[in-house]
Design an enzyme around this catalytic site. Structure first.
Site, PDB file in Angstrom:
ATOM      1  N   PRO A  89      54.071  34.097  56.004  1.00  0.00           N
ATOM      2  CA  PRO A  89      54.118  33.015  55.007  1.00  0.00           C
ATOM      3  C   PRO A  89      53.486  31.721  55.527  1.00  0.00           C
ATOM      4  O   PRO A  89      53.231  30.804  54.742  1.00  0.00           O
ATOM      5  CB  PRO A  89      55.616  32.840  54.733  1.00  0.00           C
ATOM      6  CG  PRO A  89      56.330  33.567  55.803  1.00  0.00           C
ATOM      7  CD  PRO A  89      55.394  34.592  56.356  1.00  0.00           C
ATOM      8  N   GLU A 116      62.266  37.719  61.911  1.00  0.00           N
ATOM      9  CA  GLU A 116      62.032  36.293  61.639  1.00  0.00           C
ATOM     10  C   GLU A 116      60.600  35.865  61.963  1.00  0.00           C
ATOM     11  O   GLU A 116      60.144  34.836  61.525  1.00  0.00           O
ATOM     12  CB  GLU A 116      63.007  35.426  62.450  1.00  0.00           C
ATOM     13  CG  GLU A 116      64.439  35.813  62.293  1.00  0.00           C
ATOM     14  CD  GLU A 116      64.888  35.822  60.835  1.00  0.00           C
ATOM     15  OE1 GLU A 116      65.362  36.857  60.361  1.00  0.00           O
ATOM     16  OE2 GLU A 116      64.723  34.781  60.180  1.00  0.00           O
ATOM     17  N   ARG A 154      38.983  46.923  45.572  1.00  0.00           N
ATOM     18  CA  ARG A 154      38.315  46.884  44.255  1.00  0.00           C
ATOM     19  C   ARG A 154      37.008  46.094  44.288  1.00  0.00           C
ATOM     20  O   ARG A 154      36.236  46.151  43.345  1.00  0.00           O
ATOM     21  CB  ARG A 154      39.232  46.445  43.127  1.00  0.00           C
ATOM     22  CG  ARG A 154      40.210  45.407  43.392  1.00  0.00           C
ATOM     23  CD  ARG A 154      41.364  45.311  42.391  1.00  0.00           C
ATOM     24  NE  ARG A 154      41.047  45.619  41.009  1.00  0.00           N
ATOM     25  CZ  ARG A 154      40.237  44.915  40.237  1.00  0.00           C
ATOM     26  NH1 ARG A 154      39.656  43.865  40.717  1.00  0.00           N
ATOM     27  NH2 ARG A 154      40.020  45.266  38.999  1.00  0.00           N
ATOM     28  N   ASP A 169      36.005  40.388  36.329  1.00  0.00           N
ATOM     29  CA  ASP A 169      37.412  40.081  36.543  1.00  0.00           C
ATOM     30  C   ASP A 169      37.707  38.599  36.462  1.00  0.00           C
ATOM     31  O   ASP A 169      36.844  37.770  36.714  1.00  0.00           O
ATOM     32  CB  ASP A 169      37.842  40.543  37.945  1.00  0.00           C
ATOM     33  CG  ASP A 169      38.134  42.020  37.996  1.00  0.00           C
ATOM     34  OD1 ASP A 169      38.213  42.635  36.926  1.00  0.00           O
ATOM     35  OD2 ASP A 169      38.284  42.531  39.119  1.00  0.00           O
TER      36      ASP A 169
END
Ligand code: ADE
Length: 257
Positions: A89, A116, A154, A169
């Site tokens: 993150p 963690e 993709r 897209d």
């Protein structure tokens, strides 16, 4: 040919992922090559431990550096040109442009953090990219790795059904994609826009661009700030601006009466 090496303590999570849809097709057609490596296999101790308590104390566990380093080095030996990606993150936010950037390499080693976090010394010496899939916290990088594999796959020519389906897209041109319709022509009283039935290719393209622009304006106007607009796009926005202006002026006139 793109090589994906996923390093994880839950390799079984990827079995169904490799076995379905465009990922499966890309593997079968040799557009991508995938392998899932169990980090635990690179733990040297008898119990094959991959985590340990943090120096300095505190809750949670930290991924030990030795098994991770072993797994990463083995993967980069197999594909020396591959770049290493840690899912965390704290990484750079993943978007379509980063997917394009990653698709230009011929190998990605995707390292799924757990617990963690991973020992900081791994990040320093063995990681090329730290990537986050969004500002929320998952228990591990596995789902994030799948998202990256899918978004990158993709973009590889020949992996999608249509000839150049990825070019249309959402985000590929800085806009959300236009509205789509299929049969029946009338569904629960709502009709398909007439122009799409007309067979007039140029008008259909223009309608789609307009749909694309208006959807982006209404749903994600932030994208229009970042995008450089061409003349046709400005023309369409200007048409809508004039429409809205007319409505407002009409109301002013009514108020004045
Ligand atoms: N691991 C845990 N949370 C994550 C996130 N948001 N992105 C990438 N990897 C993660």
């Amino acid at each position: 040919m793109m090589n994906f090496d996923v390093l994880t303590i839950f390799p079984e999570m990827f079995d169904p992922f490799w076995a379905h849809g465009i990922i499966r097709r890309a593997i079968e057609h040799k557009k991508i090559f995938t392998s899932t490596v169990n980090i635990r296999d690179y733990a040297r101790d008898r119990h094959q431990v991959t985590d340990d308590r943090p120096y300095g104390g505190g809750s949670g566990m930290v991924m030990k550096p030795e098994p991770l380093a072993g797994a990463i080095r083995a993967a980069t030996r197999r594909t020396p040109t591959a770049v290493t990606v840690l899912l965390t993150p704290q990484g750079r936010p993943f978007d379509q442009n980063m997917a394009k950037e990653l698709a230009s390499f011929d190998g990605l080693v995707l390292i799924c953090g757990r617990y963690e976090g991973v020992d900081e010394r791994i990040c320093h010496d063995l990681i090329d990219y730290e990537i986050s899939i969004g500002d929320y916290v998952l228990t591990g990088g596995e789902l994030a790795a799948m998202i990256i594999v899918e978004a990158v796959t993709r973009l590889i020519p020949g992996t999608l059904g249509g000839e150049n389906a990825a070019e249309n897209d959402s985000f590929s041109n800085g806009l959300l994609e236009h509205a789509h319709y299929t049969r029946p022509r009338i569904f629960e009283g709502r009709e398909v826009p007439e122009v799409l039935l007309s067979g007039h290719h140029q008008e259909i393209e223009r309608w789609r661009l307009e749909s694309s622009l208006m959807r982006t304006l209404l749903k994600r106007s932030d994208l229009l700030h970042q995008k450089s607009l061409n003349r046709q796009e400005i023309e369409i926005l200007d048409k809508w601006r004039r429409k809205i202006n007319n409505i407002i002026e009409l109301h002013h006139k009514k108020d004045a009466e």
